[in-house]
Write a protein that holds these residues in place. Structure first.
Motif, PDB file in Angstrom:
ATOM      1  N   ASP A  27       0.846  -1.192   0.000  1.00 50.92           N
ATOM      2  CA  ASP A  27       0.000   0.000   0.000  1.00 50.92           C
ATOM      3  C   ASP A  27       0.883   1.244   0.000  1.00 50.92           C
ATOM      4  N   ASP A  28       0.844   1.993  -1.102  1.00 47.95           N
ATOM      5  CA  ASP A  28       1.685   3.186  -1.223  1.00 47.95           C
ATOM      6  C   ASP A  28       1.328   4.247  -0.186  1.00 47.95           C
ATOM      7  N   ASP A  29       0.038   4.343   0.178  1.00 46.08           N
ATOM      8  CA  ASP A  29      -0.375   5.325   1.182  1.00 46.08           C
ATOM      9  C   ASP A  29       0.258   5.013   2.541  1.00 46.08           C
ATOM     10  N   VAL A  30       0.302   3.724   2.885  1.00 46.03           N
ATOM     11  CA  VAL A  30       0.903   3.319   4.162  1.00 46.03           C
ATOM     12  C   VAL A  30       2.399   3.619   4.168  1.00 46.03           C
ATOM     13  N   ILE A  31       3.063   3.278   3.068  1.00 41.86           N
ATOM     14  CA  ILE A  31       4.511   3.508   2.977  1.00 41.86           C
ATOM     15  C   ILE A  31       4.821   5.000   3.075  1.00 41.86           C
ATOM     16  N   SER A  32       4.023   5.826   2.392  1.00 38.76           N
ATOM     17  CA  SER A  32       4.222   7.276   2.435  1.00 38.76           C
ATOM     18  C   SER A  32       3.991   7.825   3.841  1.00 38.76           C
ATOM     19  N   ALA A  33       2.923   7.328   4.499  1.00 43.05           N
ATOM     20  CA  ALA A  33       2.623   7.784   5.862  1.00 43.05           C
ATOM     21  C   ALA A  33       3.733   7.379   6.829  1.00 43.05           C
ATOM     22  N   ARG A  34       4.243   6.155   6.669  1.00 44.92           N
ATOM     23  CA  ARG A  34       5.312   5.693   7.555  1.00 44.92           C
ATOM     24  C   ARG A  34       6.557   6.566   7.407  1.00 44.92           C
ATOM     25  N   ASP A  35       6.903   6.906   6.172  1.00 45.91           N
ATOM     26  CA  ASP A  35       8.081   7.753   5.947  1.00 45.91           C
ATOM     27  C   ASP A  35       7.886   9.140   6.556  1.00 45.91           C
ATOM     28  N   GLN A  36       6.676   9.687   6.419  1.00 43.91           N
ATOM     29  CA  GLN A  36       6.411  11.028   6.943  1.00 43.91           C
ATOM     30  C   GLN A  36       6.415  11.031   8.473  1.00 43.91           C
ATOM     31  N   VAL A  37       5.779  10.026   9.075  1.00 46.48           N
ATOM     32  CA  VAL A  37       5.750   9.933  10.538  1.00 46.48           C
ATOM     33  C   VAL A  37       7.164   9.725  11.081  1.00 46.48           C
ATOM     34  N   THR A  38       7.952   8.905  10.396  1.00 45.59           N
ATOM     35  CA  THR A  38       9.338   8.672  10.822  1.00 45.59           C
ATOM     36  C   THR A  38      10.128   9.973  10.835  1.00 45.59           C
ATOM     37  N   ALA A  39       9.937  10.803   9.816  1.00 43.55           N
ATOM     38  CA  ALA A  39      10.642  12.083   9.744  1.00 43.55           C
ATOM     39  C   ALA A  39      10.226  13.000  10.893  1.00 43.55           C
ATOM     40  N   ILE A  40       8.934  13.013  11.226  1.00 47.43           N
ATOM     41  CA  ILE A  40       8.451  13.848  12.331  1.00 47.43           C
ATOM     42  C   ILE A  40       9.025  13.358  13.654  1.00 47.43           C
ATOM     43  N   VAL A  41       9.040  12.043  13.840  1.00 50.16           N
ATOM     44  CA  VAL A  41       9.555  11.464  15.083  1.00 50.16           C
ATOM     45  C   VAL A  41      11.036  11.782  15.255  1.00 50.16           C
ATOM     46  N   LYS A  42      11.810  11.648  14.180  1.00 49.58           N
ATOM     47  CA  LYS A  42      13.250  11.906  14.273  1.00 49.58           C
ATOM     48  C   LYS A  42      13.550  13.358  14.632  1.00 49.58           C
ATOM     49  N   GLY A  43      12.614  14.245  14.362  1.00 45.66           N
ATOM     50  CA  GLY A  43      12.791  15.647  14.725  1.00 45.66           C
ATOM     51  C   GLY A  43      12.344  15.955  16.139  1.00 45.66           C
ATOM     52  N   THR A  44      11.963  14.932  16.893  1.00 49.43           N
ATOM     53  CA  THR A  44      11.508  15.107  18.271  1.00 49.43           C
ATOM     54  C   THR A  44      12.626  14.742  19.236  1.00 49.43           C
ATOM     55  N   GLU A  45      12.952  15.641  20.146  1.00 47.85           N
ATOM     56  CA  GLU A  45      14.040  15.404  21.093  1.00 47.85           C
ATOM     57  C   GLU A  45      13.753  14.178  21.963  1.00 47.85           C
ATOM     58  N   GLY A  46      14.730  13.287  22.060  1.00 51.14           N
ATOM     59  CA  GLY A  46      14.593  12.085  22.882  1.00 51.14           C
ATOM     60  C   GLY A  46      14.175  10.860  22.100  1.00 51.14           C
ATOM     61  N   ALA A  47      13.635  11.053  20.885  1.00 49.82           N
ATOM     62  CA  ALA A  47      13.193   9.919  20.074  1.00 49.82           C
ATOM     63  C   ALA A  47      14.372   9.293  19.342  1.00 49.82           C
ATOM     64  N   ILE A  48      14.372   7.961  19.247  1.00 50.94           N
ATOM     65  CA  ILE A  48      15.446   7.250  18.553  1.00 50.94           C
ATOM     66  C   ILE A  48      14.939   6.638  17.249  1.00 50.94           C
ATOM     67  N   SER A  49      13.843   5.878  17.316  1.00 54.44           N
ATOM     68  CA  SER A  49      13.328   5.224  16.114  1.00 54.44           C
ATOM     69  C   SER A  49      11.897   4.759  16.358  1.00 54.44           C
ATOM     70  N   ILE A  50      11.207   4.377  15.263  1.00 57.80           N
ATOM     71  CA  ILE A  50       9.872   3.796  15.391  1.00 57.80           C
ATOM     72  C   ILE A  50       9.839   2.451  14.667  1.00 57.80           C
ATOM     73  N   HIS A  51       8.869   1.629  15.041  1.00 60.38           N
ATOM     74  CA  HIS A  51       8.646   0.352  14.373  1.00 60.38           C
ATOM     75  C   HIS A  51       7.210  -0.078  14.646  1.00 60.38           C
ATOM     76  N   ALA A  52       6.827  -1.241  14.130  1.00 66.01           N
ATOM     77  CA  ALA A  52       5.462  -1.765  14.292  1.00 66.01           C
ATOM     78  C   ALA A  52       4.428  -0.741  13.817  1.00 66.01           C
ATOM     79  N   PHE A  53       4.713  -0.117  12.667  1.00 67.24           N
ATOM     80  CA  PHE A  53       3.843   0.950  12.165  1.00 67.24           C
ATOM     81  C   PHE A  53       2.589   0.369  11.511  1.00 67.24           C
ATOM     82  N   ASN A  54       1.438   0.962  11.867  1.00 68.79           N
ATOM     83  CA  ASN A  54       0.166   0.538  11.282  1.00 68.79           C
ATOM     84  C   ASN A  54      -0.661   1.775  10.955  1.00 68.79           C
ATOM     85  N   TYR A  55      -1.129   1.839   9.694  1.00 67.60           N
ATOM     86  CA  TYR A  55      -1.870   3.018   9.218  1.00 67.60           C
ATOM     87  C   TYR A  55      -3.233   2.573   8.704  1.00 67.60           C
ATOM     88  N   ASP A  56      -4.293   3.026   9.394  1.00 69.87           N
ATOM     89  CA  ASP A  56      -5.668   2.686   9.015  1.00 69.87           C
ATOM     90  C   ASP A  56      -6.349   3.964   8.532  1.00 69.87           C
TER      91      ASP A  56
END
Length: 384
Positions: free
Chosen positions: A307-336
């Motif tokens: 699902d291209d929408d899920v992949i795009s959302a995961r990339d965007q959320v990952t970028a937002i998380v990486k810009g948050t102080e204290g955050a290291i990484s995300i996983h187990a991503f689910n987009y409904d």
């Protein structure tokens, strides 16, 4: 071809790492006892003849090292008791208790000789060294360096913190003996008695070692962070198995140097069948246990791949998380998208103390890009 005691022992026991480890510790322990008793006896004779508190304290320090080896061997023997109903994971942690006893003995010895050395400073007595005595002390320095290297190599190979510590202690003893020789030479050349001051320096050194050993042992009992090299190797081994795509949330539980259990969540593509997932996890479990003697159990995350929408959302959320102080990484991503729900796990560093505040701050940032969405975020610490 020449074989070292380590290679001979490992060759003898083959793949039985538990027996090989025990044999290595026994060899190093017995060698340490015999060498340190010999060193202590001769140093005591030299120290008494020369009326040197520094050499006498060094002799007692060698006896302490010998007793440490005895306690280490006793701890190993007790830790090998088979598991029972009351202790289903065995008695491996007894090795840490024996290590704590050794550390306490080292610290007490240092305190006692500090008191004796201070008394010698207040009431100095003449010392009398011979060239032969100094030569013998020089031989002991070489002997301690060899013993230290032996203990360290055996300790690293057998993953025995007590032996590694003994190796460090032996090398430090060589430094102390070198200081004793320098003190003796100064006294012989100038007539100035600094024996008490040297004794204070050595007793402080012994106390420092005792405190360091206590801290290391207590950390093992409380539970310390897994060795980074082991963590990296485990992940590399597992990620080399198809169809595993990620490995997260590793926790290693230590029940003694020879008994470790681990938990780890694995990511696999959403098209993976149950049979494929089982075969991959079984292979990973066997591979890690054979190499590191850690028994892992696994959880499973599915990675969306179509699902291209899920992949795009995961990339965007990952970028937002990486810009948050204290955050290291995300996983187990689910987009409904239909139910406007985003779920994921996030790894944070130990600088994050208030998980609720961190989660709310992150949700506010995500809501700017995904208005009207609900966010289910699980916050995990970077355990490994």
């Amino acid at each position: 071809m020449f074989e070292t005691p380590i290679t001979k022992t490992e060759k003898k026991y083959g793949d039985d790492k538990i027996k090989s480890r025990a044999a290595l510790i026994r060899i190093a322990g017995v060698t340490g006892i015999l060498a340190n008793v010999l060193f202590a006896a001769i140093k005591f004779v030299i120290g008494t003849a020369a009326n040197s508190i520094a050499i006498t304290s060094d002799a007692v320090n060698n006896l302490t090292d010998a007793s440490s080896s005895i306690i280490t061997l006793a701890g190993l023997k007790l830790s090998q008791k088979p598991a029972d109903r009351k202790h289903p994971l065995g008695y491996g942690r007894i090795e840490y208790i024996s290590g704590l006893i050794v550390a306490a003995i080292v610290l007490i010895t240092g305190v006692e000789f500090f008191q004796t050395s201070v008394g010698r400073i207040a009431d100095p007595e003449p010392v009398d060294f011979s060239v032969l005595q100094l030569v013998l002390l020089g031989v002991f320095v070489v002997g301690k360096l060899i013993l230290g290297r032996l203990d360290k190599e055996f300790g690293l190979r057998s993953k025995s913190g007590a032996l590694v510590a003994s190796g460090t202690d032996a090398r430090m003893d060589a430094l102390v003996s070198t200081l004793t020789i320098i003190t003796a030479v100064i006294t012989m050349a100038t007539g100035i008695v600094i024996d008490g001051y040297a004794g204070v320096a050595m007793s402080l050194f012994i106390m420092f070692n005792g405190i360091s050993l206590i801290k290391d042992t207590v950390n093992s009992i409380i539970g310390s962070r897994a060795d980074k090299k082991v963590v990296d190797e485990v992940k590399a081994d597992i990620l080399g198995i198809e169809p595993i795509r990620g490995a997260y949330d590793m926790i290693i539980h230590n029940y003694g140097p020879a008994t470790q259990l681990g938990t780890l969540n694995l990511e696999m593509p959403d098209y993976t069948t149950v049979e494929q997932a089982y075969m991959a996890m079984e292979q990973a479990q066997r591979k890690v246990y054979q190499k590191h003697h850690i028994y892992f159990t696994f959880g499973l995350y599915s990675v969306n791949t179509y699902d291209d929408d899920v992949i795009s959302a995961r990339d965007q959320v990952t970028a937002i998380v990486k810009g948050t102080e204290g955050a290291i990484s995300i996983h187990a991503f689910n987009y409904d998208k239909n139910n406007k729900l985003i779920r994921f796990d996030i790894i944070v560093d130990f600088g994050v103390h208030d998980f609720m505040e961190f989660r709310n701050k992150l949700i506010r940032k995500l809501s700017e890009s995904y208005p009207g969405f609900t966010f289910d975020i699980n916050v995990d610490l970077d355990y490994a």
